[in-house]
Design a protein around this motif. Structure first.
Motif, PDB file in Angstrom:
ATOM      1  N   THR A  21      57.414  47.750  32.322  1.00 41.60           N
ATOM      2  CA  THR A  21      58.568  47.160  31.652  1.00 41.60           C
ATOM      3  C   THR A  21      58.571  45.654  31.885  1.00 41.60           C
ATOM      4  OG1 THR A  21      59.873  47.868  33.568  1.00 41.60           O
ATOM      5  CG2 THR A  21      60.013  49.221  31.593  1.00 41.60           C
ATOM      6  N   VAL A  22      59.451  44.953  31.192  1.00 45.77           N
ATOM      7  CA  VAL A  22      59.338  43.492  31.090  1.00 45.77           C
ATOM      8  C   VAL A  22      59.429  42.805  32.453  1.00 45.77           C
ATOM      9  CG1 VAL A  22      60.406  41.422  30.125  1.00 45.77           C
ATOM     10  CG2 VAL A  22      60.164  43.475  28.715  1.00 45.77           C
ATOM     11  N   THR A  23      60.413  43.189  33.269  1.00 46.93           N
ATOM     12  CA  THR A  23      60.542  42.559  34.588  1.00 46.93           C
ATOM     13  C   THR A  23      59.289  42.766  35.417  1.00 46.93           C
ATOM     14  OG1 THR A  23      62.948  42.807  34.604  1.00 46.93           O
ATOM     15  CG2 THR A  23      61.870  42.567  36.735  1.00 46.93           C
ATOM     16  N   VAL A  24      58.767  43.984  35.404  1.00 39.57           N
ATOM     17  CA  VAL A  24      57.549  44.297  36.156  1.00 39.57           C
ATOM     18  C   VAL A  24      56.378  43.490  35.610  1.00 39.57           C
ATOM     19  CG1 VAL A  24      55.982  46.134  36.889  1.00 39.57           C
ATOM     20  CG2 VAL A  24      58.418  46.618  36.607  1.00 39.57           C
ATOM     21  N   GLY A  25      56.306  43.388  34.281  1.00 38.93           N
ATOM     22  CA  GLY A  25      55.210  42.645  33.665  1.00 38.93           C
ATOM     23  C   GLY A  25      55.225  41.172  34.018  1.00 38.93           C
ATOM     24  N   ILE A  26      56.423  40.596  34.114  1.00 39.05           N
ATOM     25  CA  ILE A  26      56.535  39.170  34.420  1.00 39.05           C
ATOM     26  C   ILE A  26      56.283  38.889  35.898  1.00 39.05           C
ATOM     27  CG2 ILE A  26      58.168  37.233  34.535  1.00 39.05           C
ATOM     28  CD1 ILE A  26      59.478  38.352  32.006  1.00 39.05           C
ATOM     29  N   CYS A  27      56.824  39.737  36.771  1.00 47.19           N
ATOM     30  CA  CYS A  27      56.890  39.386  38.192  1.00 47.19           C
ATOM     31  C   CYS A  27      55.938  40.153  39.109  1.00 47.19           C
ATOM     32  CB  CYS A  27      58.317  39.617  38.716  1.00 47.19           C
ATOM     33  SG  CYS A  27      59.605  38.791  37.777  1.00 47.19           S
ATOM     34  N   ILE A  28      55.475  41.332  38.712  1.00 46.65           N
ATOM     35  CA  ILE A  28      54.894  42.235  39.699  1.00 46.65           C
ATOM     36  C   ILE A  28      53.497  42.755  39.352  1.00 46.65           C
ATOM     37  CG2 ILE A  28      55.223  44.499  40.832  1.00 46.65           C
ATOM     38  CD1 ILE A  28      58.262  44.004  40.527  1.00 46.65           C
ATOM     39  N   ILE A  29      53.277  43.184  38.103  1.00 42.62           N
ATOM     40  CA  ILE A  29      52.091  43.987  37.801  1.00 42.62           C
ATOM     41  C   ILE A  29      50.785  43.243  38.046  1.00 42.62           C
ATOM     42  CG2 ILE A  29      51.967  43.425  35.328  1.00 42.62           C
ATOM     43  CD1 ILE A  29      51.385  46.876  36.932  1.00 42.62           C
ATOM     44  N   GLY A  30      50.751  41.930  37.735  1.00 42.29           N
ATOM     45  CA  GLY A  30      49.523  41.169  37.943  1.00 42.29           C
ATOM     46  C   GLY A  30      49.085  41.161  39.392  1.00 42.29           C
ATOM     47  N   GLY A  31      50.033  40.958  40.297  1.00 45.15           N
ATOM     48  CA  GLY A  31      49.705  40.950  41.725  1.00 45.15           C
ATOM     49  C   GLY A  31      49.216  42.295  42.211  1.00 45.15           C
ATOM     50  N   ILE A  32      49.796  43.382  41.693  1.00 45.02           N
ATOM     51  CA  ILE A  32      49.358  44.719  42.103  1.00 45.02           C
ATOM     52  C   ILE A  32      47.930  44.973  41.645  1.00 45.02           C
ATOM     53  CG2 ILE A  32      49.719  47.189  41.716  1.00 45.02           C
ATOM     54  CD1 ILE A  32      52.715  46.632  41.663  1.00 45.02           C
ATOM     55  N   LEU A  33      47.645  44.693  40.383  1.00 43.62           N
ATOM     56  CA  LEU A  33      46.295  44.925  39.865  1.00 43.62           C
ATOM     57  C   LEU A  33      45.261  44.078  40.609  1.00 43.62           C
ATOM     58  CD1 LEU A  33      47.103  45.096  36.051  1.00 43.62           C
ATOM     59  CD2 LEU A  33      46.388  46.997  37.518  1.00 43.62           C
ATOM     60  N   LYS A  34      45.644  42.854  40.957  1.00 46.54           N
ATOM     61  CA  LYS A  34      44.720  41.995  41.699  1.00 46.54           C
ATOM     62  C   LYS A  34      44.490  42.521  43.106  1.00 46.54           C
ATOM     63  CE  LYS A  34      43.890  37.165  42.910  1.00 46.54           C
ATOM     64  NZ  LYS A  34      44.419  35.772  42.836  1.00 46.54           N
ATOM     65  N   SER A  35      45.538  43.025  43.736  1.00 40.93           N
ATOM     66  CA  SER A  35      45.408  43.492  45.125  1.00 40.93           C
ATOM     67  C   SER A  35      44.563  44.756  45.230  1.00 40.93           C
ATOM     68  CB  SER A  35      46.799  43.737  45.733  1.00 40.93           C
ATOM     69  OG  SER A  35      47.419  44.855  45.131  1.00 40.93           O
ATOM     70  N   VAL A  36      44.608  45.623  44.213  1.00 40.50           N
ATOM     71  CA  VAL A  36      43.797  46.848  44.267  1.00 40.50           C
ATOM     72  C   VAL A  36      42.443  46.656  43.594  1.00 40.50           C
ATOM     73  CG1 VAL A  36      45.783  48.369  44.417  1.00 40.50           C
ATOM     74  CG2 VAL A  36      44.883  47.794  42.176  1.00 40.50           C
ATOM     75  N   LYS A  37      42.194  45.433  43.104  1.00 33.32           N
ATOM     76  CA  LYS A  37      40.901  45.077  42.512  1.00 33.32           C
ATOM     77  C   LYS A  37      40.523  46.007  41.363  1.00 33.32           C
ATOM     78  CE  LYS A  37      39.078  42.880  46.687  1.00 33.32           C
ATOM     79  NZ  LYS A  37      40.352  42.897  47.418  1.00 33.32           N
ATOM     80  N   LEU A  38      41.497  46.279  40.494  1.00 37.18           N
ATOM     81  CA  LEU A  38      41.262  47.085  39.305  1.00 37.18           C
ATOM     82  C   LEU A  38      41.355  46.203  38.074  1.00 37.18           C
ATOM     83  CD1 LEU A  38      43.339  50.311  40.053  1.00 37.18           C
ATOM     84  CD2 LEU A  38      40.857  50.126  39.970  1.00 37.18           C
ATOM     85  N   GLU A  39      40.470  46.420  37.121  1.00 40.39           N
ATOM     86  CA  GLU A  39      40.521  45.694  35.862  1.00 40.39           C
ATOM     87  C   GLU A  39      40.809  46.692  34.747  1.00 40.39           C
ATOM     88  OE1 GLU A  39      37.127  43.306  35.159  1.00 40.39           O
ATOM     89  OE2 GLU A  39      37.237  42.249  37.074  1.00 40.39           O
ATOM     90  N   PRO A  40      42.072  46.863  34.386  1.00 36.01           N
ATOM     91  CA  PRO A  40      42.413  47.847  33.353  1.00 36.01           C
ATOM     92  C   PRO A  40      41.888  47.427  31.994  1.00 36.01           C
ATOM     93  CG  PRO A  40      44.310  46.518  33.904  1.00 36.01           C
ATOM     94  CD  PRO A  40      43.234  46.138  34.882  1.00 36.01           C
ATOM     95  N   SER A  41      41.598  48.418  31.148  1.00 32.92           N
ATOM     96  CA  SER A  41      41.146  48.110  29.795  1.00 32.92           C
ATOM     97  C   SER A  41      42.325  47.734  28.908  1.00 32.92           C
ATOM     98  CB  SER A  41      40.441  49.332  29.200  1.00 32.92           C
ATOM     99  OG  SER A  41      41.362  50.407  29.035  1.00 32.92           O
ATOM    100  N   TYR A  42      43.532  48.126  29.338  1.00 30.94           N
ATOM    101  CA  TYR A  42      44.691  47.924  28.470  1.00 30.94           C
ATOM    102  C   TYR A  42      45.941  47.840  29.329  1.00 30.94           C
ATOM    103  CZ  TYR A  42      48.164  49.070  24.817  1.00 30.94           C
ATOM    104  OH  TYR A  42      49.224  49.065  23.962  1.00 30.94           O
ATOM    105  N   VAL A  43      46.740  46.805  29.114  1.00 28.22           N
ATOM    106  CA  VAL A  43      48.039  46.667  29.771  1.00 28.22           C
ATOM    107  C   VAL A  43      49.082  46.494  28.675  1.00 28.22           C
ATOM    108  CG1 VAL A  43      49.466  45.289  31.315  1.00 28.22           C
ATOM    109  CG2 VAL A  43      47.055  45.638  31.854  1.00 28.22           C
ATOM    110  N   CYS A  44      50.127  47.304  28.742  1.00 27.52           N
ATOM    111  CA  CYS A  44      51.196  47.233  27.739  1.00 27.52           C
ATOM    112  C   CYS A  44      52.502  46.866  28.433  1.00 27.52           C
ATOM    113  CB  CYS A  44      51.345  48.579  27.039  1.00 27.52           C
ATOM    114  SG  CYS A  44      52.719  48.632  25.854  1.00 27.52           S
ATOM    115  N   ILE A  45      53.119  45.774  27.991  1.00 34.98           N
ATOM    116  CA  ILE A  45      54.414  45.352  28.507  1.00 34.98           C
ATOM    117  C   ILE A  45      55.459  45.612  27.425  1.00 34.98           C
ATOM    118  CG2 ILE A  45      55.737  43.476  29.539  1.00 34.98           C
ATOM    119  CD1 ILE A  45      53.182  44.180  31.078  1.00 34.98           C
ATOM    120  N   GLY A  46      56.486  46.364  27.750  1.00 36.80           N
ATOM    121  CA  GLY A  46      57.514  46.663  26.758  1.00 36.80           C
ATOM    122  C   GLY A  46      58.754  47.223  27.428  1.00 36.80           C
TER     123      GLY A  46
END
Length: 211
Positions: free
Chosen positions: A29-54
């Protein structure tokens, strides 16, 4: 019969290998997309094929249609086919400009927002539904003067004095133009939840993200 059994076993092995190698599709969701999700993906060293913010409704539909593997949402999920686990505290506060009469208050009561012009997210968003229930429970009418599906537009409207908004405290970190004021009578401690379909196969990268 032996040949068919061998083919079936090989098919299972190939499908398992393909599932293990399949890239991750993540929703937020939007708050998570702005503030949180990037740091989580970077910390677990995952490169998703698709990220959807809505908004929450959109993310829920994509999970049910298997267009996403996992999501982090701040709103309430309706479907019983999705498993929700609270993982991140998410406190809602009132945001106003520094010139607003609420700016120097230690807190305000929800009843004081009766008649106050509100700038809110769209009705399908989790924050709208959370606030709508809170106002209904307190028997306080919501006077929504702006409805925005964009967080930056919402915050800009508050900055220039068109009204106030209630949103996640995460969105105000580092913002020196706006003031966060606690709201008495509003459930202040909400949660961002991890959501996955109850029948989802937990391949290694998905399990890593969940953990």
């Amino acid at each position: 019969a032996r040949r068919l059994l061998n083919l079936s076993s090989e098919l299972e092995r190939q499908m398992g290998r393909a599932a293990a190698e399949a890239p991750l599709r993540v929703g937020a969701t939007v708050t998570v997309g702005i503030c949180i999700i990037g740091g989580i993906l970077k910390s677990v060293k995952l490169e998703p094929s698709y990220v959807c913010i809505g908004n929450t409704g959109m993310i829920e539909r994509k999970l049910l249609q298997n267009q996403l593997d996992v999501a982090l949402v701040e709103g309430n999920i309706q479907s019983n086919d999705l498993l929700c686990t609270p993982v991140i505290p998410n406190r809602f506060v009132l945001a106003c400009s520094r010139a607003h009469r609420f700016a120097n208050r230690a807190y305000i009561r929800l009843a004081e927002l009766d008649g106050e012009p509100l700038i809110m997210r769209e009705k399908e968003s989790g924050s709208w539904k959370t606030m709508e229930k809170a106002f209904q429970d307190a028997s306080v009418p919501m006077r929504v003067v702006w409805e925005c599906n964009n967080i930056q537009a919402t915050l800009n409207a508050v900055r220039v004095g068109f009204g106030v908004t209630i949103l996640s405290e995460h969105l105000l970190h580092g913002d020196t133009d706006l003031v966060a004021v606690p709201v008495e009578g509003l459930q202040s401690e909400l949660w961002i939840s991890l959501v996955v379909h109850k029948d989802k196969f937990l391949r290694p990268n998905l399990r890593m993200f969940i953990e």
